[in-house]
Scaffold this motif. Structure first.
Motif, short mmCIF file in Angstrom:
data_model
loop_
_atom_site.label_atom_id
_atom_site.label_comp_id
_atom_site.label_asym_id
_atom_site.label_seq_id
_atom_site.Cartn_x
_atom_site.Cartn_y
_atom_site.Cartn_z
N PHE A 74 0.82 -1.21 0.00
CA PHE A 74 0.00 0.00 0.00
C PHE A 74 0.86 1.26 0.00
CE2 PHE A 74 -3.57 -2.76 1.21
CZ PHE A 74 -4.52 -2.28 0.33
N THR A 75 2.01 1.21 0.65
CA THR A 75 2.92 2.36 0.61
C THR A 75 3.42 2.59 -0.80
OG1 THR A 75 3.61 1.96 2.89
CG2 THR A 75 5.08 3.29 1.52
N LEU A 76 3.80 1.53 -1.48
CA LEU A 76 4.26 1.66 -2.87
C LEU A 76 3.15 2.19 -3.77
CD1 LEU A 76 6.42 -1.57 -3.25
CD2 LEU A 76 7.22 0.79 -3.11
N PHE A 77 1.93 1.68 -3.59
CA PHE A 77 0.81 2.18 -4.40
C PHE A 77 0.61 3.67 -4.18
CE2 PHE A 77 -1.27 -2.27 -4.14
CZ PHE A 77 -0.57 -2.69 -5.23
N SER A 78 0.69 4.10 -2.92
CA SER A 78 0.47 5.52 -2.64
C SER A 78 1.59 6.38 -3.21
CB SER A 78 0.34 5.76 -1.13
OG SER A 78 1.57 5.56 -0.48
#
Length: 92
Positions: A74-78
Motif C-alpha cells: 500500500f505504501t508503494l501504491f500511494s
C-alpha cells in the motif's frame, strides 16, 4: 467430487465469508488491517481444506508472509499515485 465433499467445501467457503465480512466493512477506514485479515482468513481456509500437514503449514506461512507485505504494497501504491498527480503540468 461427491456430494458430501461439495457440501464441506461450501461450508468452508461460508465460514471464510463470515470471517472476512467484518474486515471488508473495515476496509474503508483501515485498508491495511482489513487486507491483512482477509489474507489470513484465506490462508486458514486453504489449510482447513487440506489434510496434508505440509500444505496446511505452507498455506498459513504464505498467508502470514503476504499479510506482512501488505503495508509495503500500500505504501508503494500511494507513492505511485502521488508521482502521477505531481507529474501533471502546471497551468499558466
Amino acid at each position: 467430487m461427491d456430494f458430501a465433499t461439495l457440501l464441506q467445501k461450501i461450508s468452508t467457503g461460508a465460514q471464510i465469508a463470515q470471517v472476512i465480512t467484518p474486515a471488508l466493512q473495515q476496509y474503508s477506514t483501515d485498508h491495511v488491517a482489513a487486507t491483512q485479515e482477509v489474507l489470513q482468513a484465506l490462508g486458514a481456509g486453504v489449510a482447513a481444506e487440506s489434510s496434508d500437514t505440509t500444505v496446511q503449514q505452507d498455506s498459513m506461512a504464505a498467508a502470514q508472509l503476504a499479510s506482512s507485505l501488505v503495508p509495503l504494497a500500500f505504501t508503494l501504491f500511494s507513492l505511485f499515485k502521488k508521482k502521477t498527480a505531481a507529474a501533471a503540468p502546471a497551468k499558466l
